[in-house]
Write a protein that holds these residues in place. Structure first.
Motif, PDB file in Angstrom:
ATOM      1  N   SER A   1     -12.176 -26.552  -7.003  1.00 59.59           N
ATOM      2  CA  SER A   1     -12.884 -26.337  -8.263  1.00 59.59           C
ATOM      3  C   SER A   1     -12.293 -27.254  -9.327  1.00 59.59           C
ATOM      4  CB  SER A   1     -12.756 -24.871  -8.691  1.00 59.59           C
ATOM      5  OG  SER A   1     -13.359 -24.655  -9.946  1.00 59.59           O
ATOM      6  N   GLU A   2     -13.141 -28.164  -9.856  1.00 59.69           N
ATOM      7  CA  GLU A   2     -12.725 -29.075 -10.926  1.00 59.69           C
ATOM      8  C   GLU A   2     -11.422 -29.811 -10.560  1.00 59.69           C
ATOM      9  OE1 GLU A   2     -12.513 -26.700 -14.423  1.00 59.69           O
ATOM     10  OE2 GLU A   2     -14.683 -26.535 -14.627  1.00 59.69           O
ATOM     11  N   ASP A   3     -11.399 -30.363  -9.361  1.00 62.61           N
ATOM     12  CA  ASP A   3     -10.244 -31.117  -8.851  1.00 62.61           C
ATOM     13  C   ASP A   3      -8.992 -30.261  -8.694  1.00 62.61           C
ATOM     14  OD1 ASP A   3     -11.396 -33.610  -8.358  1.00 62.61           O
ATOM     15  OD2 ASP A   3     -11.261 -34.166 -10.471  1.00 62.61           O
ATOM     16  N   LYS A   4      -9.169 -28.959  -8.655  1.00 62.84           N
ATOM     17  CA  LYS A   4      -8.058 -28.054  -8.368  1.00 62.84           C
ATOM     18  C   LYS A   4      -8.205 -27.516  -6.947  1.00 62.84           C
ATOM     19  CE  LYS A   4      -7.205 -26.472 -13.111  1.00 62.84           C
ATOM     20  NZ  LYS A   4      -7.138 -25.279 -14.004  1.00 62.84           N
ATOM     21  N   LEU A   5      -7.076 -27.324  -6.278  1.00 64.99           N
ATOM     22  CA  LEU A   5      -7.049 -26.788  -4.914  1.00 64.99           C
ATOM     23  C   LEU A   5      -6.472 -25.378  -4.976  1.00 64.99           C
ATOM     24  CD1 LEU A   5      -7.546 -27.440  -1.896  1.00 64.99           C
ATOM     25  CD2 LEU A   5      -5.179 -28.237  -1.784  1.00 64.99           C
ATOM     26  N   ILE A   6      -7.286 -24.404  -4.582  1.00 65.55           N
ATOM     27  CA  ILE A   6      -6.924 -23.001  -4.715  1.00 65.55           C
ATOM     28  C   ILE A   6      -6.855 -22.334  -3.348  1.00 65.55           C
ATOM     29  CG2 ILE A   6      -7.515 -20.811  -5.839  1.00 65.55           C
ATOM     30  CD1 ILE A   6      -7.023 -23.107  -7.809  1.00 65.55           C
ATOM     31  N   VAL A   7      -5.843 -21.506  -3.140  1.00 67.29           N
ATOM     32  CA  VAL A   7      -5.715 -20.745  -1.893  1.00 67.29           C
ATOM     33  C   VAL A   7      -6.635 -19.531  -1.952  1.00 67.29           C
ATOM     34  CG1 VAL A   7      -4.157 -19.360  -0.460  1.00 67.29           C
ATOM     35  CG2 VAL A   7      -3.341 -21.487  -1.484  1.00 67.29           C
ATOM     36  N   ILE A   8      -7.494 -19.405  -0.951  1.00 73.38           N
ATOM     37  CA  ILE A   8      -8.379 -18.231  -0.861  1.00 73.38           C
ATOM     38  C   ILE A   8      -7.827 -17.231   0.143  1.00 73.38           C
ATOM     39  CG2 ILE A   8     -10.685 -17.443  -0.190  1.00 73.38           C
ATOM     40  CD1 ILE A   8     -10.634 -18.794  -2.882  1.00 73.38           C
ATOM     41  N   ASN A   9      -7.368 -17.726   1.291  1.00 74.36           N
ATOM     42  CA  ASN A   9      -6.733 -16.862   2.290  1.00 74.36           C
ATOM     43  C   ASN A   9      -5.425 -17.485   2.748  1.00 74.36           C
ATOM     44  OD1 ASN A   9      -8.689 -14.688   2.683  1.00 74.36           O
ATOM     45  ND2 ASN A   9     -10.045 -16.293   3.439  1.00 74.36           N
ATOM     46  N   ASN A  10      -4.422 -16.646   2.936  1.00 75.64           N
ATOM     47  CA  ASN A  10      -3.101 -17.106   3.338  1.00 75.64           C
ATOM     48  C   ASN A  10      -2.740 -16.517   4.697  1.00 75.64           C
ATOM     49  OD1 ASN A  10      -0.407 -17.842   3.559  1.00 75.64           O
ATOM     50  ND2 ASN A  10       0.322 -16.325   2.093  1.00 75.64           N
ATOM     51  N   LYS A  11      -2.543 -17.402   5.682  1.00 79.71           N
ATOM     52  CA  LYS A  11      -2.139 -16.960   7.017  1.00 79.71           C
ATOM     53  C   LYS A  11      -0.737 -17.467   7.353  1.00 79.71           C
ATOM     54  CE  LYS A  11      -5.917 -18.885   8.474  1.00 79.71           C
ATOM     55  NZ  LYS A  11      -6.981 -19.470   9.336  1.00 79.71           N
TER      56      LYS A  11
ATOM     57  N   GLY B   1      -5.967 -16.979  -4.931  1.00 82.21           N
ATOM     58  CA  GLY B   1      -6.061 -17.484  -6.295  1.00 82.21           C
ATOM     59  C   GLY B   1      -4.912 -18.378  -6.693  1.00 82.21           C
ATOM     60  N   THR B   2      -3.886 -18.491  -5.855  1.00 82.08           N
ATOM     61  CA  THR B   2      -2.748 -19.363  -6.148  1.00 82.08           C
ATOM     62  C   THR B   2      -3.190 -20.827  -6.113  1.00 82.08           C
ATOM     63  OG1 THR B   2      -1.151 -17.798  -5.223  1.00 82.08           O
ATOM     64  CG2 THR B   2      -0.464 -20.095  -5.382  1.00 82.08           C
ATOM     65  N   GLU B   3      -2.782 -21.584  -7.111  1.00 80.90           N
ATOM     66  CA  GLU B   3      -3.147 -23.001  -7.185  1.00 80.90           C
ATOM     67  C   GLU B   3      -2.080 -23.866  -6.515  1.00 80.90           C
ATOM     68  OE1 GLU B   3      -4.087 -26.549 -10.459  1.00 80.90           O
ATOM     69  OE2 GLU B   3      -3.765 -24.477 -11.131  1.00 80.90           O
ATOM     70  N   ILE B   4      -2.531 -24.865  -5.778  1.00 80.81           N
ATOM     71  CA  ILE B   4      -1.622 -25.853  -5.185  1.00 80.81           C
ATOM     72  C   ILE B   4      -1.549 -27.053  -6.126  1.00 80.81           C
ATOM     73  CG2 ILE B   4      -1.268 -27.449  -3.257  1.00 80.81           C
ATOM     74  CD1 ILE B   4      -2.582 -25.407  -1.431  1.00 80.81           C
ATOM     75  N   LEU B   5      -0.365 -27.340  -6.625  1.00 73.39           N
ATOM     76  CA  LEU B   5      -0.178 -28.431  -7.580  1.00 73.39           C
ATOM     77  C   LEU B   5       0.134 -29.758  -6.901  1.00 73.39           C
ATOM     78  CD1 LEU B   5       1.957 -26.647 -10.330  1.00 73.39           C
ATOM     79  CD2 LEU B   5      -0.510 -27.030 -10.317  1.00 73.39           C
TER      80      LEU B   5
ATOM     81  N   THR C   1     -18.687 -18.480  -9.544  1.00 69.62           N
ATOM     82  CA  THR C   1     -17.524 -19.149 -10.118  1.00 69.62           C
ATOM     83  C   THR C   1     -16.329 -18.983  -9.189  1.00 69.62           C
ATOM     84  OG1 THR C   1     -16.805 -17.168 -11.302  1.00 69.62           O
ATOM     85  CG2 THR C   1     -18.393 -18.619 -12.431  1.00 69.62           C
ATOM     86  N   LEU C   2     -15.252 -19.681  -9.512  1.00 70.62           N
ATOM     87  CA  LEU C   2     -14.028 -19.526  -8.739  1.00 70.62           C
ATOM     88  C   LEU C   2     -13.540 -18.084  -8.809  1.00 70.62           C
ATOM     89  CD1 LEU C   2     -11.669 -20.678  -7.123  1.00 70.62           C
ATOM     90  CD2 LEU C   2     -10.593 -21.340  -9.291  1.00 70.62           C
TER      91      LEU C   2
ATOM     92  N   ARG D   1     -15.433 -15.970  -6.403  1.00 70.71           N
ATOM     93  CA  ARG D   1     -15.034 -16.168  -5.011  1.00 70.71           C
ATOM     94  C   ARG D   1     -13.730 -15.451  -4.700  1.00 70.71           C
ATOM     95  NH1 ARG D   1     -15.420 -22.340  -3.340  1.00 70.71           N
ATOM     96  NH2 ARG D   1     -14.925 -21.382  -1.338  1.00 70.71           N
ATOM     97  N   ILE D   2     -12.808 -15.480  -5.649  1.00 71.59           N
ATOM     98  CA  ILE D   2     -11.533 -14.807  -5.447  1.00 71.59           C
ATOM     99  C   ILE D   2     -11.720 -13.298  -5.337  1.00 71.59           C
ATOM    100  CG2 ILE D   2      -9.320 -14.277  -6.558  1.00 71.59           C
ATOM    101  CD1 ILE D   2      -9.374 -17.146  -7.694  1.00 71.59           C
ATOM    102  N   SER D   3     -12.662 -12.768  -6.107  1.00 72.50           N
ATOM    103  CA  SER D   3     -12.901 -11.312  -6.107  1.00 72.50           C
ATOM    104  C   SER D   3     -14.022 -10.901  -5.157  1.00 72.50           C
ATOM    105  CB  SER D   3     -13.234 -10.847  -7.527  1.00 72.50           C
ATOM    106  OG  SER D   3     -14.415 -11.490  -8.007  1.00 72.50           O
TER     107      SER D   3
END
Length: 517
Positions: free
Chosen positions: A137-147, A156-160, A494-495, A498-500
């Motif tokens: 989303s808007e050049d941001k990389l967001i974690v949706i699922n963590n395995k 919802g955690t952002e990868i910087l 929206t992002l 998707r998170i919710s």
């Protein structure tokens, strides 16, 4: 005559057999570490160009011959030093993408593993970037699922950063070779998030451990994510579950309902049917792909529409978001349930005539071409204007299904609705049969290239070139050239949605139905 033919082909067979004895080790070296000479790379560029000119039916739909020739010539002139297959892929794939055909692309080759233990170990090895699913989303990389093993990484955690690179930098690099249908590139972010780990592997290689900088609500976390063994983890979990739980007996009625929709993919059914209300007034049909090998589309549709008919449902929601396409027959069969009139589904499937991928191959495939001259001539016809075409179901008039649905239809689409899902959308739009909700389809509304999809391996770099041999076009055409099917109502989650897990597009439909009830 026969003796000469036999001796000639015996010589070919012997020559090819000897050539085919080159080791797997040499092949793997060729696609990983070996640097190919300038001359051999230029040969692969010329071969790519020639194959496309010979077989691609829509080579100049969105780019002129002069422009495309210039791109290939410019690339040849720019190759002035040896390159690995990975480096060459990054230079050639943007030229192929310039054709603007979503079905035409280079594919990166995989290392061959002949040893069974080695294959099993690789299969069970979960590399760092495969341990997450993502949203872009808007050049941001967001974690949706963590395995991964690190449970501090929440949805919802952002990868910087990944190994010191910001996601925006990574996105700009990995998307250079994306092939789109026409002038619509809205699917860029969706493609990245769906294939992020694989794309990163192609452009930056795959490591056992990756340095990732995460941004949570409260802090910035610098950590290393390492691979783990899926099999060992599964065995440990199985022992734990066996000790704690008792298996439940499956409900036979539910089992019967599910039996035609195939197996799960990534823990999700690709085909689904249910009612969204207790009164069974709103039926919901999800099709995430028109190609599910373990499913039976004909029986699945029959079950669904029998249930709809029995329940006298007034509303039907068809969800083809994130549907990349599939077989013509599966999309055509669904269309037949949505009209009560005879129909033609497909325009004439134009092609360039007989094309054999074997002609451009090496080894045994090349031999097959010389022995059989195998091509599609048995299924190719020529019309009065001199156009070649293949006969496909849907090109001639079709009958509606006897149990066709006559109620209100809503269709959910988005930027990852491609190929067969765009084809059915364009035809439904053409007869004003549905209300489309979502975003513009990624697949072209007027045409794409598909049908038979040959794959030719380039001789030196071993890259695979894949494209369609037929123009696949809906019978109904729109005026805006090079774009997808547009929604009647543009709605996009929206992002935060998707998170919710909030279905904004579907919610709009339910509100609309309620307002008209």
């Amino acid at each position: 005559m026969f003796k000469q033919f036999f001796l000639k082909n015996l010589l070919l067979i012997t020559t090819v057999s000897l050539a085919a004895c080159s080791s797997v080790k040499e092949y793997n070296l060729a696609i990983t570490e070996k640097k190919h000479s300038v001359q051999t790379l230029k040969q692969d560029i010329d071969l790519t160009h020639q194959i496309l000119k010979d077989g691609h039916p829509g080579l100049y739909w969105y780019i002129s011959k002069k422009q495309l020739d210039f791109k290939f010539d410019s690339l040849k002139n720019a190759i002035n030093e040896p390159l690995t297959t990975r480096q060459f892929y990054q230079k050639l794939s943007p030229v192929v993408a310039a054709i603007r055909c979503g079905h035409t692309a280079l594919r990166f080759p995989s290392v061959i593993q002949k040893d069974k233990k080695e294959r099993e170990a690789t299969k069970n090895k979960i590399y760092p970037l495969h341990q997450f699913t993502y949203a872009v989303s808007e050049d941001k990389l967001i974690v949706i699922n963590n395995k991964s093993k690190n449970k501090n990484i929440k949805t919802g955690t952002e990868i910087l950063e990944i190994d010191g690179l910001a996601p925006k930098e990574i996105f700009n690099i990995v998307s250079t070779g994306f092939s789109y249908d026409g002038y619509n590139s809205l699917s860029r972010n969706k493609r990245i998030e769906r294939n992020f780990a694989q794309l990163y592997k192609i452009y930056f290689s795959e490591q056992d451990s990756v340095a990732i900088k995460f941004k949570t609500d409260s802090a910035v976390i610098n950590t290393f994510v390492s691979f783990y063994d899926k099999k060992k983890d599964a065995e440990a979990k199985k022992k734990l579950d066996t000790a704690k739980t008792v298996a439940k007996v499956p409900d036979k009625k539910i089992k019967k309902t599910l039996k035609y929709r195939g197996n799960k993919v990534n823990n999700e059914y690709q085909l689904d049917f249910k009612f969204l209300d207790q009164e069974k007034d709103i039926a919901y049909l999800k099709i995430k792909s028109f190609s599910v090998p373990t499913a039976n589309f004909k029986q699945f549709y029959k079950q669904a529409f029998d249930s709809i008919s029995l329940s006298k449902s007034k509303n039907l929601v068809i969800d083809i978001r994130n549907n990349p396409g599939g077989t013509l027959s599966a999309s055509l069969a669904l269309f037949s349930y949505l009209t009560d009139k005879d129909f033609v589904y497909l325009a004439k499937p134009i092609n360039n005539g007989g094309f054999s991928a074997d002609k451009y191959q090496t080894g045994l495939k090349k031999l097959r071409y010389y022995l059989t001259a195998f091509n599609d001539n048995g299924n190719i016809y020529e019309d009065d204007e001199g156009n070649f075409f293949s006969f496909m179901k849907g090109y001639k008039p079709q009958k509606p299904h006897k149990n066709n649905y006559k109620g209100k239809v809503y269709v959910l689409i988005n930027e990852f609705s491609f190929s067969a899902s765009s084809l059915i959308s364009a035809n439904l739009k053409g007869i004003n049969r549905a209300t489309f909700v979502g975003t513009e389809t990624g697949g072209g509304a007027n045409q794409c290239t598909a049908g038979r999809m040959p794959v030719v391996t380039l001789k030196n770099s071993k890259l695979d070139l894949r494209f369609g041999l037929n123009r696949m076009a809906p019978i109904y055409q729109q005026d805006l050239y090079g774009r997808g099917v547009f929604p009647d109502v543009e709605v996009q989650s929206t992002l935060k949605d998707r998170i919710s897990n909030y279905e904004r597009e579907l919610q709009w439909i339910l509100t609309d139905i309620k307002g008209k009830g």
